[in-house]
Enzyme design. Sequence first.
Site, PDB file in Angstrom:
ATOM      1  N   HIS A  53      11.793 -20.002 -19.403  1.00  9.74           N
ATOM      2  CA  HIS A  53      12.826 -20.100 -18.359  1.00  9.74           C
ATOM      3  C   HIS A  53      12.912 -18.795 -17.575  1.00  9.74           C
ATOM      4  O   HIS A  53      13.617 -17.870 -17.961  1.00  9.74           O
ATOM      5  CB  HIS A  53      14.174 -20.424 -19.024  1.00  9.74           C
ATOM      6  CG  HIS A  53      15.277 -20.728 -18.064  1.00  9.74           C
ATOM      7  ND1 HIS A  53      16.374 -21.491 -18.399  1.00  9.74           N
ATOM      8  CD2 HIS A  53      15.486 -20.372 -16.778  1.00  9.74           C
ATOM      9  CE1 HIS A  53      17.194 -21.594 -17.368  1.00  9.74           C
ATOM     10  NE2 HIS A  53      16.684 -20.907 -16.357  1.00  9.74           N
ATOM     11  N   HIS A  55      12.908 -17.079 -13.349  1.00 11.28           N
ATOM     12  CA  HIS A  55      13.038 -17.312 -11.899  1.00 11.28           C
ATOM     13  C   HIS A  55      12.345 -16.154 -11.199  1.00 11.28           C
ATOM     14  O   HIS A  55      12.946 -15.098 -11.016  1.00 11.28           O
ATOM     15  CB  HIS A  55      14.508 -17.328 -11.477  1.00 11.28           C
ATOM     16  CG  HIS A  55      15.342 -18.363 -12.182  1.00 11.28           C
ATOM     17  ND1 HIS A  55      15.606 -19.597 -11.645  1.00 11.28           N
ATOM     18  CD2 HIS A  55      15.987 -18.339 -13.373  1.00 11.28           C
ATOM     19  CE1 HIS A  55      16.379 -20.291 -12.477  1.00 11.28           C
ATOM     20  NE2 HIS A  55      16.622 -19.550 -13.537  1.00 11.28           N
ATOM     21  N   PHE A  56      11.077 -16.349 -10.826  1.00 16.33           N
ATOM     22  CA  PHE A  56      10.326 -15.243 -10.219  1.00 16.33           C
ATOM     23  C   PHE A  56      10.449 -15.211  -8.689  1.00 16.33           C
ATOM     24  O   PHE A  56       9.770 -14.413  -8.039  1.00 16.33           O
ATOM     25  CB  PHE A  56       8.862 -15.256 -10.677  1.00 16.33           C
ATOM     26  CG  PHE A  56       8.661 -14.787 -12.102  1.00 16.33           C
ATOM     27  CD1 PHE A  56       9.653 -14.079 -12.779  1.00 16.33           C
ATOM     28  CD2 PHE A  56       7.469 -15.034 -12.778  1.00 16.33           C
ATOM     29  CE1 PHE A  56       9.468 -13.633 -14.094  1.00 16.33           C
ATOM     30  CE2 PHE A  56       7.256 -14.582 -14.082  1.00 16.33           C
ATOM     31  CZ  PHE A  56       8.264 -13.891 -14.736  1.00 16.33           C
ATOM     32  N   ARG A  57      11.300 -16.072  -8.120  1.00 14.21           N
ATOM     33  CA  ARG A  57      11.689 -15.965  -6.688  1.00 14.21           C
ATOM     34  C   ARG A  57      10.534 -16.104  -5.704  1.00 14.21           C
ATOM     35  O   ARG A  57      10.643 -15.625  -4.580  1.00 14.21           O
ATOM     36  CB  ARG A  57      12.398 -14.623  -6.431  1.00 14.21           C
ATOM     37  CG  ARG A  57      13.508 -14.247  -7.404  1.00 14.21           C
ATOM     38  CD  ARG A  57      14.661 -15.198  -7.322  1.00 14.21           C
ATOM     39  NE  ARG A  57      15.810 -14.751  -8.095  1.00 14.21           N
ATOM     40  CZ  ARG A  57      16.668 -15.602  -8.646  1.00 14.21           C
ATOM     41  NH1 ARG A  57      16.527 -16.911  -8.531  1.00 14.21           N
ATOM     42  NH2 ARG A  57      17.712 -15.153  -9.296  1.00 14.21           N
ATOM     43  N   ASN A  87      14.102 -23.491  -8.417  1.00 16.55           N
ATOM     44  CA  ASN A  87      15.155 -23.230  -7.416  1.00 16.55           C
ATOM     45  C   ASN A  87      14.713 -22.140  -6.446  1.00 16.55           C
ATOM     46  O   ASN A  87      15.371 -21.129  -6.272  1.00 16.55           O
ATOM     47  CB  ASN A  87      16.488 -22.859  -8.089  1.00 16.55           C
ATOM     48  CG  ASN A  87      16.395 -21.633  -8.975  1.00 16.55           C
ATOM     49  OD1 ASN A  87      15.359 -21.373  -9.573  1.00 16.55           O
ATOM     50  ND2 ASN A  87      17.468 -20.878  -9.072  1.00 16.55           N
ATOM     51  N   HIS A 166      20.231 -27.976 -16.726  1.00 15.96           N
ATOM     52  CA  HIS A 166      21.261 -26.935 -16.594  1.00 15.96           C
ATOM     53  C   HIS A 166      22.585 -27.673 -16.752  1.00 15.96           C
ATOM     54  O   HIS A 166      23.004 -28.406 -15.852  1.00 15.96           O
ATOM     55  CB  HIS A 166      21.168 -26.248 -15.225  1.00 15.96           C
ATOM     56  CG  HIS A 166      22.212 -25.194 -15.012  1.00 15.96           C
ATOM     57  ND1 HIS A 166      21.908 -23.873 -14.789  1.00 15.96           N
ATOM     58  CD2 HIS A 166      23.565 -25.267 -14.993  1.00 15.96           C
ATOM     59  CE1 HIS A 166      23.035 -23.184 -14.644  1.00 15.96           C
ATOM     60  NE2 HIS A 166      24.046 -24.009 -14.761  1.00 15.96           N
ATOM     61  N   HIS A 211      19.857 -22.578 -21.718  1.00 14.40           N
ATOM     62  CA  HIS A 211      20.924 -21.566 -21.905  1.00 14.40           C
ATOM     63  C   HIS A 211      22.270 -22.089 -22.423  1.00 14.40           C
ATOM     64  O   HIS A 211      23.284 -22.016 -21.734  1.00 14.40           O
ATOM     65  CB  HIS A 211      21.150 -20.770 -20.623  1.00 14.40           C
ATOM     66  CG  HIS A 211      21.159 -21.545 -19.337  1.00 14.40           C
ATOM     67  ND1 HIS A 211      21.926 -22.662 -19.156  1.00 14.40           N
ATOM     68  CD2 HIS A 211      20.490 -21.340 -18.180  1.00 14.40           C
ATOM     69  CE1 HIS A 211      21.717 -23.115 -17.933  1.00 14.40           C
ATOM     70  NE2 HIS A 211      20.861 -22.339 -17.317  1.00 14.40           N
ATOM     71  N   ASP A 277      15.919 -16.674 -19.036  1.00 14.17           N
ATOM     72  CA  ASP A 277      16.594 -17.058 -17.791  1.00 14.17           C
ATOM     73  C   ASP A 277      16.566 -15.866 -16.824  1.00 14.17           C
ATOM     74  O   ASP A 277      17.547 -15.582 -16.139  1.00 14.17           O
ATOM     75  CB  ASP A 277      18.037 -17.533 -18.065  1.00 14.17           C
ATOM     76  CG  ASP A 277      18.706 -18.112 -16.813  1.00 14.17           C
ATOM     77  OD1 ASP A 277      18.005 -18.359 -15.823  1.00 14.17           O
ATOM     78  OD2 ASP A 277      19.938 -18.306 -16.848  1.00 14.17           O
ATOM     79  N   HIS A 281      18.541 -10.329  -9.127  1.00 17.11           N
ATOM     80  CA  HIS A 281      19.149 -10.165  -7.804  1.00 17.11           C
ATOM     81  C   HIS A 281      19.185  -8.673  -7.525  1.00 17.11           C
ATOM     82  O   HIS A 281      19.273  -7.866  -8.456  1.00 17.11           O
ATOM     83  CB  HIS A 281      20.574 -10.731  -7.794  1.00 17.11           C
ATOM     84  CG  HIS A 281      20.608 -12.215  -8.015  1.00 17.11           C
ATOM     85  ND1 HIS A 281      20.215 -13.121  -7.058  1.00 17.11           N
ATOM     86  CD2 HIS A 281      20.963 -12.961  -9.099  1.00 17.11           C
ATOM     87  CE1 HIS A 281      20.342 -14.360  -7.541  1.00 17.11           C
ATOM     88  NE2 HIS A 281      20.779 -14.284  -8.787  1.00 17.11           N
TER      89      HIS A 281
END
Length: 408
Positions: A53, A55-57, A87, A166, A211, A277, A281
């Site tokens: 899990h 989030h490498f954007r 996402n 989620h 999560h 996760d 940011h």
Amino acid sequence: MIIKGSTYINGEIVKRYIGIEEGKISFVKRAIKTNEDVFEWDGVILPAGTDMHVHFRDPGHIDKEDFYTGTLSAVHGGITTVVDMPNNDPPTNNLKRLREKIKQCSKKACIDFGLYALLSSDVERMMDETSLFKVYMAGSTGAPGRGDLKEEAKLVFDSGGLVAFHCEDETSFKQPGKDLKGYNRERPAESEVKAIKSLKEWPEGRKHVCHVSTERGLKVAKSLGASVEVTPHHLFFTHEVMLGPFGKVNPPLRGDIDHFALWEHLERGEVDIMASDHAPHLETDKTESFLEAPAGIPGVETIYPLMMNSVAMGEMGLSTVVDLLCTRPAEILGIKKGEIKEGYYADLALFDFREFEPIMSNRLHYKCGWTPYEGFRCIFPRHVISKADFVISDRSFVGSKGEGEYIF
Ligand code: NCD
Ligand code: ZN
């Protein structure tokens, strides 16, 4: 290549020679006769980790992370396989975008990777490229919530695929919280529990609950036969921590009771996997104001090192940690990793329990430049091997961009 040392096999540490050929483990033996050079390691040889899990954007916010810096960070922390969330901006919710993402990420990945697709009406076509799908039951960073996807989920389940949920229920949300305690009240435990309970209305199949942050949520998820994931931030922090917006995350950091319960259930083997996760940011996004700050905490580089410290401190058994970070995630994904065994991929992390250090954000490889674990004691791997090649040697990256393969 042959490696020799104290090796983790089936919950025990034993002296072994590990033969490696064409990316895989060709033998694991007590003694051998050879003229080949043997790489001797004085610490412990563990399977490398799989983080299911992240989030490498990429695409969308490569100012926060991209697939190269994300996988580079992972491998420094002993993780050699990641599964990235959909996402993105734009979201990975149709075949064209999924194929494009696979193509672009393949050029940048230093280690093997999988991709979740966002469950959508294009599910059947996307099943040609992945078996992993994500549902956001409530809105979270970069993803509106959608729960009306049961028929689409059935198609995934019927083909043996996995749907990761989620679980937060938006109808249980309260007024916006202005600090971490308030954020826990805004998106309360009941909202997680209610969302998880509603999974029984979904078709039968391989359900994965991302999560889990509450004890009740965990119990309900297990009773429904879903696999359960816990993050390091829900283990190491409560809403009492002085992180302000840097601790804002979905689901929120909880109170002491849930926090300690997660440790207990983990140690009892009732949690399937840990995943970071990793949701980076920028500091500038996080410092605007608590209300405006996006939710998400980075963690892919520190998850294994933090848990190794917990092992060294006697807070957690080594076999529990290896199960959570290596063996079970690989089993869930159906890949031959996560165990040191003949025929499995040679993905190894070489640690030395004597090498403690404090986590320092300026030594991590995240684009976002911060970590909530600043100063926490941890143990990084000194060497990491991914499919027979050293990718980290003496703490330095010696792999290459584009070497990672898409797993499906
Ligand atoms: C994630 C993100 O920033 O992408 N944020 C988070 O708080 N966990 C989205 C998500 O997984 O909910
Ligand atoms: Zn996430």
